[in-house]
Design a protein around this motif. Sequence first.
Motif, short mmCIF file in Angstrom:
data_model
loop_
_atom_site.label_atom_id
_atom_site.label_comp_id
_atom_site.label_asym_id
_atom_site.label_seq_id
_atom_site.Cartn_x
_atom_site.Cartn_y
_atom_site.Cartn_z
N GLY A 27 0.78 11.18 4.53
CA GLY A 27 -0.40 10.37 4.81
C GLY A 27 -1.70 11.14 4.66
O GLY A 27 -2.76 10.65 5.09
N SER A 28 -1.64 12.30 4.04
CA SER A 28 -2.83 13.14 3.93
C SER A 28 -3.81 12.63 2.88
O SER A 28 -3.41 12.17 1.82
N LEU B 286 -3.10 3.83 -3.15
CA LEU B 286 -2.93 2.61 -3.93
C LEU B 286 -2.80 1.44 -2.96
O LEU B 286 -1.78 1.27 -2.31
N LYS B 287 -3.87 0.68 -2.83
CA LYS B 287 -3.93 -0.36 -1.80
C LYS B 287 -2.97 -1.51 -2.07
O LYS B 287 -2.36 -2.07 -1.15
N ASN B 288 -2.82 -1.89 -3.33
CA ASN B 288 -1.94 -3.01 -3.70
C ASN B 288 -1.08 -2.61 -4.89
O ASN B 288 -1.23 -3.13 -6.00
N TYR B 289 -0.19 -1.68 -4.65
CA TYR B 289 0.67 -1.20 -5.72
C TYR B 289 1.77 -2.23 -5.98
O TYR B 289 2.47 -2.65 -5.05
N GLN B 290 1.93 -2.64 -7.24
CA GLN B 290 2.97 -3.62 -7.57
C GLN B 290 4.27 -2.90 -7.90
O GLN B 290 4.33 -2.03 -8.77
N THR C 269 2.47 4.57 3.84
CA THR C 269 1.66 3.44 3.39
C THR C 269 0.24 3.53 3.95
O THR C 269 -0.54 2.60 3.81
N GLU C 270 -0.08 4.67 4.58
CA GLU C 270 -1.40 4.88 5.17
C GLU C 270 -2.00 6.20 4.70
O GLU C 270 -1.28 7.09 4.23
N PRO D 171 0.84 -1.19 0.00
CA PRO D 171 0.00 0.00 0.00
C PRO D 171 0.88 1.24 0.00
O PRO D 171 1.97 1.25 0.59
N VAL D 172 0.42 2.30 -0.66
CA VAL D 172 1.17 3.55 -0.65
C VAL D 172 0.23 4.70 -1.00
O VAL D 172 -0.68 4.54 -1.82
N ASN D 173 0.44 5.83 -0.36
CA ASN D 173 -0.32 7.03 -0.68
C ASN D 173 0.47 7.85 -1.68
O ASN D 173 1.69 7.99 -1.56
N SER D 174 -0.20 8.41 -2.68
CA SER D 174 0.48 9.17 -3.72
C SER D 174 -0.28 10.47 -4.00
O SER D 174 -1.46 10.61 -3.65
#
Length: 428
Positions: free
Chosen positions: A108-109, A225-229, A194-195, A80-83
């Motif tokens: 994390g915003s 992005l909950k499941n970023y590859q 990641t949150e 997971p990652v925030n973008s």
Amino acid sequence: MRSSCFFLILSLTLIRNTNSLGQDITYAREVISKLCAPSMKGRGYVENGDRNAALFLAEEFEAAGVQKYSKSYFQDFTTPVNSFPGKMNLTINGKALQPGRDFLIDPGSPGISGKFAVELLTADDLLNNATWMKKIKGASSKFIVICPFDRKKYNAEQIKQINDIISFMKYSNDNPAKGTLILTDDKLTWSGSTEVYGKPSFTINAASTPDKVEIVEVTAENRFLKNYQTQNVIGYIEGEKRDSLLVFTAHYDHLGMMGAETMFPGANDNASGVSVLLNLVKYFSAHKPEYTVVFIAFAAEEIGLVGSRYFVDHPAFPLAKIKFLVNFDLAGTGEDGIQVVNGKNYQQKFDLIARLNAEGKLLKQIKIRGEACNSDHCMFHSKGVPCFYIYTLGGIQAYHDIYDRAETLPLTEYEDYLSLLLKFIEKI
């Protein structure tokens, strides 16, 4: 005649060595420039920046004849990652601030858009529970603004209380405000997450703001992005001794984009470390190593050592086969020498590299340090793998900001650093 031949051979050797080091630093600059190019998007999670970097590394591995552990150099995993791929605008009292230079969004915003009145809180307000609780109670349609303060005026216990309440403002859903602005005189330093938290938060260079903040207008777009590859990049060059491995690692990811137009290039952190890794690839592709050497470029280091954690849980080879591992990060300066993390844990290895440096009169100093879980070596150290993490000291202070650029990275002691590493590797 014999004496003349000796000096001719010595001169040719010195010329070859000098040219080799010159080629090493030239290649390093090419690698760093490539990894910091706009097409790499800061090697983060907007427009496949990390994937573009991984493809470049795989091409370099392939060109050098590095062997694969599977059908590909890639070890895929998800995280997971925030973008922040879209708009990133912030104005105060009608004055537009520049992303990266004047302000940062907390990694994390969530996204937000609107125009808001503010509630100002000073450090003294934060030290009085009744005061700040009363102020935020009526701030449901406002932004909380934390005013800058002089830390020298407060003791350690007070500083802790102030910081704890700032964290509450930023991260707790019990804060009724729309979001938080933290004005600071400190250097702006970004990170990843990641949150996603319940409220947006921004850190602002106090010198960029009016004397009194009254109105805030903001548009910030996030994408969680909950499941970023993403992928680690792994390969090896076979040595004469195959039962033990020398492993060299460096993370290739960085912070990416903060909005569609603001890139964090990550030259020192860690395109420089990757350049060391690739220079070792080139060296050992031309000089057969005694031990099999493994090269790992990790993804997702900046969001919590995710790539290296995944590798040690899913190793491409038994970790027990690792004779020694060296992790490279922040390799672009060196005026003040290098720091060796885990040096106190592996004193004989530290004494070796220190002695080799003294004999060669290469770097200013080799500083010893104990354990520190501050880069990818940590995941291996936790599994009992003998390892060092080495980083350079001195020089520019650009770190996790928009100023960590290829064109200003000095590589002051790069040649001597690489020379020392090769001597050390030969003697391990």
